[in-house]
Design an enzyme around this catalytic site. Sequence first.
Site, mmCIF file in Angstrom:
data_model
loop_
_atom_site.group_PDB
_atom_site.id
_atom_site.type_symbol
_atom_site.label_atom_id
_atom_site.label_comp_id
_atom_site.label_asym_id
_atom_site.label_seq_id
_atom_site.Cartn_x
_atom_site.Cartn_y
_atom_site.Cartn_z
ATOM 1 N N LYS A 22 0.839 -1.208 0.000
ATOM 2 C CA LYS A 22 0.000 0.000 0.000
ATOM 3 C C LYS A 22 0.871 1.255 0.000
ATOM 4 C CE LYS A 22 -3.781 -2.560 2.030
ATOM 5 N NZ LYS A 22 -4.528 -3.002 3.207
ATOM 6 N N GLN A 66 -4.888 -1.680 9.379
ATOM 7 C CA GLN A 66 -4.720 -3.009 8.780
ATOM 8 C C GLN A 66 -5.283 -4.064 9.733
ATOM 9 O OE1 GLN A 66 -3.364 -3.645 5.611
ATOM 10 N NE2 GLN A 66 -4.142 -5.693 6.017
ATOM 11 N N ASP A 89 -11.408 2.185 3.710
ATOM 12 C CA ASP A 89 -11.703 0.750 3.608
ATOM 13 C C ASP A 89 -13.210 0.497 3.500
ATOM 14 O OD1 ASP A 89 -9.517 -0.935 3.426
ATOM 15 O OD2 ASP A 89 -9.128 -0.963 5.589
#
Length: 253
Positions: A22, A66, A89
């Site tokens: 990322k 994460q 997200d």
Amino acid sequence: MPGLAVIIVGEDPASQVYVRNKERACEECGIYSEKYALPEETTQEELLELIDTLNNKSSISGILVQLPVPKHIDEKTIIDAINPNKDVDAFHPVNVGKIMVGNYDFVPCTPAGVMELIKESGIDVSGKECVIVGRSNIVGKPQAMLLLHQNGTVTICHSKTKDLKEKTKNADILVAAVGIPNFIKGDMIKEGAVVIDVGINRLENKKLCGDVEFETAEKVAGAITPVPGGVGPMTIAMLMKNTVKAAIINKSK
Ligand code: NAD
């Protein structure tokens, strides 16, 4: 200017790889990024404090924690703490609800990547039998909504589904998000079906493999995504897209 904050707690090796990818994508796209690598012992309060700081930081338009977080931290509490306008997200309940009603800004990156692959391949979802194997909040469920919004006839299968093969064999578009290596075999696929493999599984020999047994599936499928190199890179591309979108949304607030 878009800015992404990526938070990782602990040492999970797969998560370390995802976070590195990322960061690299941000560099390639010219997106400003900040990485917060926190030790395993980080408390929930400390993590919530960091999220609060980033929620109020104008140079940060997107925040990503994460997953999974260590067991002593409640994942739901963490997701709920992220400002929905910075939730790249799309896991916050506000964004989940918006996807449900079909009026959304952010879509979870993996299902969004699957939709992009379908669109770019010129595949029309309307009226197609779409079967998703897996019902997770991050893949299966939002995937079902996105296919439904495009007028697919959607079936969600899961660990308690009876006669799975009968369901998968009926699919014009089959999405596998199970987390079991080579779970979907060629004989479970309809001739000419579009097969999208979301699975990322690391075998004992360290090789990556998907949830679909590629060798048998490719003989039957009309189109199929590989692992690695299929849905994975699309997920990261969609994260970049969501970060740019977040910058635009937050600028207008
Ligand atoms: P998960 O473990 O949360 O969910 C797995 C789902 O599979 C569950 O809903 C379960 O009901 C279903 N399942 C389990 N056994 C089954 C069986 N025998 N028959 C039918 N269904 C069964 O997993 P997830 O987070 O949705 O991830 C799924 C896979 O996708 C994993 O391999 C994960 O690593 C991968 N993944 C990839 C990306 C990407 O960027 N490509 C992103 C997220 C997840």
